[in-house]
Design a protein around this motif. Sequence first.
Motif, PDB file in Angstrom:
ATOM      1  N   ARG A 148     -12.010 -36.896  -3.779  1.00 18.89           N
ATOM      2  CA  ARG A 148     -12.163 -36.799  -4.570  1.00 18.89           C
ATOM      3  C   ARG A 148     -12.807 -35.418  -5.770  1.00 18.89           C
ATOM      4  NH1 ARG A 148      -9.931 -41.127  -7.576  1.00 18.89           N
ATOM      5  NH2 ARG A 148     -10.601 -42.537  -6.228  1.00 18.89           N
ATOM      6  N   ASN A 149     -14.148 -35.601  -4.863  1.00 17.42           N
ATOM      7  CA  ASN A 149     -14.921 -34.296  -5.552  1.00 17.42           C
ATOM      8  C   ASN A 149     -14.228 -33.138  -4.569  1.00 17.42           C
ATOM      9  OD1 ASN A 149     -16.028 -36.805  -6.440  1.00 17.42           O
ATOM     10  ND2 ASN A 149     -17.535 -36.641  -4.182  1.00 17.42           N
ATOM     11  N   TYR A 150     -13.731 -32.760  -4.525  1.00 18.23           N
ATOM     12  CA  TYR A 150     -13.125 -31.459  -3.644  1.00 18.23           C
ATOM     13  C   TYR A 150     -11.975 -31.288  -3.848  1.00 18.23           C
ATOM     14  CZ  TYR A 150     -17.346 -32.289  -0.513  1.00 18.23           C
ATOM     15  OH  TYR A 150     -18.681 -32.225  -0.313  1.00 18.23           O
ATOM     16  N   ALA A 151     -12.121 -29.814  -4.247  1.00 19.19           N
ATOM     17  CA  ALA A 151     -10.595 -28.692  -3.751  1.00 19.19           C
ATOM     18  C   ALA A 151     -10.422 -29.353  -2.597  1.00 19.19           C
ATOM     19  CB  ALA A 151     -10.877 -27.703  -4.328  1.00 19.19           C
ATOM     20  N   VAL A 152      -8.992 -28.402  -2.245  1.00 21.82           N
ATOM     21  CA  VAL A 152      -8.778 -28.268  -1.107  1.00 21.82           C
ATOM     22  C   VAL A 152      -7.479 -27.536  -0.407  1.00 21.82           C
ATOM     23  CG1 VAL A 152      -7.527 -30.232   1.630  1.00 21.82           C
ATOM     24  CG2 VAL A 152      -8.507 -31.538  -0.527  1.00 21.82           C
ATOM     25  N   GLY A 153      -7.629 -26.900   0.543  1.00 23.92           N
ATOM     26  CA  GLY A 153      -6.202 -26.115   0.759  1.00 23.92           C
ATOM     27  C   GLY A 153      -5.669 -26.123   1.795  1.00 23.92           C
ATOM     28  N   TRP A 154      -4.533 -25.854   2.038  1.00 21.17           N
ATOM     29  CA  TRP A 154      -3.941 -25.571   4.504  1.00 21.17           C
ATOM     30  C   TRP A 154      -4.135 -23.901   4.290  1.00 21.17           C
ATOM     31  CZ3 TRP A 154      -2.578 -28.885   7.279  1.00 21.17           C
ATOM     32  CH2 TRP A 154      -3.122 -30.305   6.680  1.00 21.17           C
ATOM     33  N   PHE A 155      -4.550 -23.679   5.094  1.00 15.12           N
ATOM     34  CA  PHE A 155      -4.606 -21.471   5.868  1.00 15.12           C
ATOM     35  C   PHE A 155      -4.386 -22.040   7.076  1.00 15.12           C
ATOM     36  CE2 PHE A 155      -8.153 -20.705   2.558  1.00 15.12           C
ATOM     37  CZ  PHE A 155      -8.437 -22.139   2.758  1.00 15.12           C
TER      38      PHE A 155
ATOM     39  N   VAL B 299      -2.739 -20.232   2.226  1.00 21.03           N
ATOM     40  CA  VAL B 299      -1.584 -21.061   2.490  1.00 21.03           C
ATOM     41  C   VAL B 299      -1.150 -21.368   1.213  1.00 21.03           C
ATOM     42  CG1 VAL B 299       0.790 -22.215   3.067  1.00 21.03           C
ATOM     43  CG2 VAL B 299      -0.776 -21.217   3.987  1.00 21.03           C
ATOM     44  N   SER B 300      -1.844 -22.524   0.603  1.00 26.70           N
ATOM     45  CA  SER B 300      -2.369 -23.617  -0.547  1.00 26.70           C
ATOM     46  C   SER B 300      -3.586 -24.521  -0.962  1.00 26.70           C
ATOM     47  CB  SER B 300      -0.623 -24.588  -0.543  1.00 26.70           C
ATOM     48  OG  SER B 300      -0.513 -25.412  -2.146  1.00 26.70           O
TER      49      SER B 300
ATOM     50  N   CYS C 168      -8.195 -19.929  -1.991  1.00 27.80           N
ATOM     51  CA  CYS C 168      -6.803 -19.717  -0.819  1.00 27.80           C
ATOM     52  C   CYS C 168      -7.596 -18.305  -0.636  1.00 27.80           C
ATOM     53  CB  CYS C 168      -5.976 -19.952  -1.434  1.00 27.80           C
ATOM     54  SG  CYS C 168      -4.786 -21.844  -1.130  1.00 27.80           S
ATOM     55  N   ALA C 169      -7.798 -17.681  -1.910  1.00 24.43           N
ATOM     56  CA  ALA C 169      -8.339 -16.004  -0.971  1.00 24.43           C
ATOM     57  C   ALA C 169      -9.192 -16.194  -0.491  1.00 24.43           C
ATOM     58  CB  ALA C 169      -8.850 -15.436  -1.953  1.00 24.43           C
ATOM     59  N   LEU C 170     -10.087 -17.099   0.231  1.00 22.13           N
ATOM     60  CA  LEU C 170     -11.722 -16.902   0.816  1.00 22.13           C
ATOM     61  C   LEU C 170     -11.362 -18.030   2.415  1.00 22.13           C
ATOM     62  CD1 LEU C 170     -14.128 -17.392  -1.567  1.00 22.13           C
ATOM     63  CD2 LEU C 170     -13.543 -15.936  -0.890  1.00 22.13           C
ATOM     64  N   PRO C 171     -10.150 -17.419   3.168  1.00 25.55           N
ATOM     65  CA  PRO C 171     -10.426 -18.573   4.403  1.00 25.55           C
ATOM     66  C   PRO C 171     -11.408 -17.652   5.493  1.00 25.55           C
ATOM     67  CG  PRO C 171      -9.281 -16.106   4.659  1.00 25.55           C
ATOM     68  CD  PRO C 171      -9.811 -15.963   3.331  1.00 25.55           C
ATOM     69  N   GLU C 172     -12.099 -17.513   4.823  1.00 29.29           N
ATOM     70  CA  GLU C 172     -13.907 -17.561   5.644  1.00 29.29           C
ATOM     71  C   GLU C 172     -14.468 -18.901   6.429  1.00 29.29           C
ATOM     72  OE1 GLU C 172     -13.208 -14.600   3.444  1.00 29.29           O
ATOM     73  OE2 GLU C 172     -12.518 -13.376   4.814  1.00 29.29           O
ATOM     74  N   THR C 173     -14.671 -18.947   7.150  1.00 33.96           N
ATOM     75  CA  THR C 173     -15.308 -20.118   7.438  1.00 33.96           C
ATOM     76  C   THR C 173     -15.829 -20.693   6.922  1.00 33.96           C
ATOM     77  OG1 THR C 173     -14.258 -20.297   9.897  1.00 33.96           O
ATOM     78  CG2 THR C 173     -16.424 -21.883   9.752  1.00 33.96           C
ATOM     79  N   GLN C 174     -17.743 -19.205   6.089  1.00 33.53           N
ATOM     80  CA  GLN C 174     -18.337 -20.321   5.544  1.00 33.53           C
ATOM     81  C   GLN C 174     -18.419 -19.522   4.099  1.00 33.53           C
ATOM     82  OE1 GLN C 174     -17.613 -16.809   7.360  1.00 33.53           O
ATOM     83  NE2 GLN C 174     -18.137 -14.640   5.925  1.00 33.53           N
ATOM     84  N   TYR C 175     -17.422 -20.081   3.264  1.00 33.67           N
ATOM     85  CA  TYR C 175     -17.451 -20.218   2.264  1.00 33.67           C
ATOM     86  C   TYR C 175     -16.120 -21.603   2.243  1.00 33.67           C
ATOM     87  CZ  TYR C 175     -17.175 -15.334   1.876  1.00 33.67           C
ATOM     88  OH  TYR C 175     -17.729 -13.353   1.822  1.00 33.67           O
ATOM     89  N   GLN C 176     -16.049 -22.322   3.314  1.00 31.34           N
ATOM     90  CA  GLN C 176     -15.672 -23.642   2.369  1.00 31.34           C
ATOM     91  C   GLN C 176     -16.562 -24.562   2.797  1.00 31.34           C
ATOM     92  OE1 GLN C 176     -12.867 -23.460   0.694  1.00 31.34           O
ATOM     93  NE2 GLN C 176     -12.710 -21.837   1.342  1.00 31.34           N
ATOM     94  N   ASP C 177     -16.680 -25.671   2.096  1.00 27.90           N
ATOM     95  CA  ASP C 177     -17.797 -26.787   3.060  1.00 27.90           C
ATOM     96  C   ASP C 177     -17.118 -27.252   4.146  1.00 27.90           C
ATOM     97  OD1 ASP C 177     -18.199 -27.368  -0.235  1.00 27.90           O
ATOM     98  OD2 ASP C 177     -19.443 -25.755   0.805  1.00 27.90           O
TER      99      ASP C 177
ATOM    100  N   TYR D 277       0.036 -21.963  -4.189  1.00 23.92           N
ATOM    101  CA  TYR D 277       0.568 -21.122  -3.533  1.00 23.92           C
ATOM    102  C   TYR D 277       1.036 -19.731  -2.737  1.00 23.92           C
ATOM    103  CZ  TYR D 277       2.435 -26.092  -4.489  1.00 23.92           C
ATOM    104  OH  TYR D 277       2.695 -27.210  -4.464  1.00 23.92           O
ATOM    105  N   GLU D 278       0.737 -19.240  -2.065  1.00 28.71           N
ATOM    106  CA  GLU D 278       1.099 -17.934  -1.530  1.00 28.71           C
ATOM    107  C   GLU D 278       2.432 -17.379  -1.400  1.00 28.71           C
ATOM    108  OE1 GLU D 278       1.911 -14.840   1.108  1.00 28.71           O
ATOM    109  OE2 GLU D 278       2.372 -16.717   1.796  1.00 28.71           O
ATOM    110  N   ASP D 279       2.843 -15.914  -1.634  1.00 30.44           N
ATOM    111  CA  ASP D 279       4.415 -15.566  -2.276  1.00 30.44           C
ATOM    112  C   ASP D 279       5.072 -15.798  -1.260  1.00 30.44           C
ATOM    113  OD1 ASP D 279       3.688 -12.487  -3.800  1.00 30.44           O
ATOM    114  OD2 ASP D 279       3.242 -15.380  -4.394  1.00 30.44           O
TER     115      ASP D 279
END
Length: 130
Positions: A30-37, A48-49, A109-118, A60-62
């Motif tokens: 609930r306290n986090y944005a979530v992305g799919w890579f 991806v989204s 979504c523009a940050l797919p590197e490991t260190q940028y997500q919790d 969404y990625e194009d």
Amino acid sequence: QKQLVESGGGSVQPGGSLTLSCAASGFSLRNYAVGWFRQAPGKEREGVSCISNKDGSTYYEDSIKGRFTISRDNAKNTVYLQMSRLKPEDTAVYYCAALGGIVQVEAMCALPETQYQDYWGQGTQVTVSS
């Protein structure tokens, strides 16, 4: 233990559908944005989204617009990625990630590197082939 666990991957023919799930344990999504890579063989991981935890906004990625739908069920502490009209180029390992704070989903979504997500899940394989 705080972790994300993806499920729902598999093999499907072109034009088919799959739904991926990303379930959190040990903390509330609930306290986090979530992305799919995703990361295809020989390629870098890409966003991806992504979905906001504040206003439900999505990105969404194009290449997947109109075919994939991201959604979240905070009561189940789970985020989903419904994938339809799958193409061979969708073949990849799909990862979910969570990022806390005030998050702009396109930036996430523009940050797919490991260190940028919790948090990151372990990944689930999606193979689209005839």
